[in-house]
Design an enzyme around this catalytic site. Structure first.
Site, PDB file in Angstrom:
ATOM      1  CG  HIS A  52     -13.111   7.300  -2.242  1.00  0.00           C
ATOM      2  ND1 HIS A  52     -14.351   6.742  -2.131  1.00  0.00           N
ATOM      3  CD2 HIS A  52     -13.019   7.787  -3.518  1.00  0.00           C
ATOM      4  CE1 HIS A  52     -15.001   6.885  -3.280  1.00  0.00           C
ATOM      5  NE2 HIS A  52     -14.224   7.517  -4.131  1.00  0.00           N
ATOM      6  CB  ALA A  78      -6.808   2.330   8.374  1.00  0.00           C
ATOM      7  N   GLY A  79      -5.634   0.043   6.435  1.00  0.00           N
ATOM      8  CA  GLY A  79      -5.198  -0.279   5.080  1.00  0.00           C
ATOM      9  C   GLY A  79      -4.431  -1.577   5.030  1.00  0.00           C
ATOM     10  N   GLY A  80      -5.087  -2.657   4.620  1.00  0.00           N
ATOM     11  CA  GLY A  80      -4.425  -3.944   4.492  1.00  0.00           C
ATOM     12  C   GLY A  80      -4.378  -4.772   5.753  1.00  0.00           C
ATOM     13  N   GLY A 101     -11.512  -2.499   8.007  1.00  0.00           N
ATOM     14  CA  GLY A 101     -12.713  -2.343   7.200  1.00  0.00           C
ATOM     15  C   GLY A 101     -13.129  -3.610   6.483  1.00  0.00           C
ATOM     16  CB  THR A 102     -11.686  -5.347   3.513  1.00  0.00           C
ATOM     17  OG1 THR A 102     -11.446  -4.124   2.817  1.00  0.00           O
ATOM     18  CG2 THR A 102     -12.145  -6.393   2.515  1.00  0.00           C
TER      19      THR A 102
END
Length: 228
Positions: A52, A78-80, A101-102
């Site tokens: 999210h 964060a993100g990518g 994260g991923t």
């Protein structure tokens, strides 16, 4: 660590427990509110992230949050971010570190189905989608403006653009979706992953990821310094 809403009702208990308050934010306004609430660390999350989030891109959001913090608290991006290039870029944008994260989902220690990890390794960022389809199927639709990024699969391609119709069939679809999640059937169940999947090509131990990212970022930052 708090995200996706007003953290103020929880701040006093967190501080009284002697814990640091980490606030993940998706907009500049949220960052300012978190600072006013007493955040000890900010995480600036761009829309490239899995799961999210909102709509702002990491590359523009991170320096804006850094400027808002004015050095009073650390900021993580964060993100990518999935390799040392992302870490180096975040540091160049003024961040103090990254929240990943991923990339750590696709590690040996991560508590997830091996089939989901393998899908991450095989995926392209072009094959991610952001929306509320899987929230509808889980009977857990988040309030606007939050949507979730996942890997496309048979379920998303069948229902994408038909969210209102899916809501009409929510009862029966929720049952089959829950069964798919329990069985690790990711043709139906969502694999939560961000656009950084392009950079993920294996499933190593988590410590190896940390070492790789640190070494690559160090080399890249040294090269950048030499060019200045």
């Amino acid at each position: 660590m708090l995200s996706f809403g007003d953290g103020r009702p929880h701040v006093e208990r967190i501080k009284q427990a002697g814990a640091l308050l980490i606030c993940q934010v998706q907009t500049l306004e949220q960052a300012r509110d978190a600072l006013d609430a007493g955040a000890d660390v900010l995480v600036a999350q761009g829309a490239e992230a899995g799961g999210h989030g909102v709509a702002r891109g990491t590359f523009a959001l991170v320096p804006a949050v850094v400027d808002a913090a004015r050095g009073t608290v650390p900021v993580a991006a964060a993100g990518g971010v999935a390799d040392g290039r992302g870490l180096a870029a975040a540091l160049m944008l003024g961040a103090d570190g990254v929240l990943v994260g991923t990339r750590f989902y696709a590690t040996q220690e991560a508590a997830g189905f091996s089939a989901a990890k393998e899908r991450i390794v095989a995926a392209s960022g072009d094959r991610t989608v952001r929306g509320i389809l899987f929230d509808i199927a889980r009977r857990n639709v988040w309030p606007a403006p939050y949507t979730g990024r996942v890997l496309r699969n048979d379920f998303s391609e069948r229902w994408r653009g038909r969210e209102a119709e899916l809501l009409q069939h929510q009862d029966e679809e929720a049952v089959s979706y829950a069964e798919a999640r329990a069985a690790g059937n990711f043709d139906t169940a969502a694999v939560i992953a961000g656009e950084g999947v392009d950079l993920i090509r294996d499933i190593p131990p988590a410590a190896e990821i940390v070492d790789r990212m640190a070494r690559e970022a160090e080399i890249l930052l040294a090269r950048a310094a030499d060019r200045l």
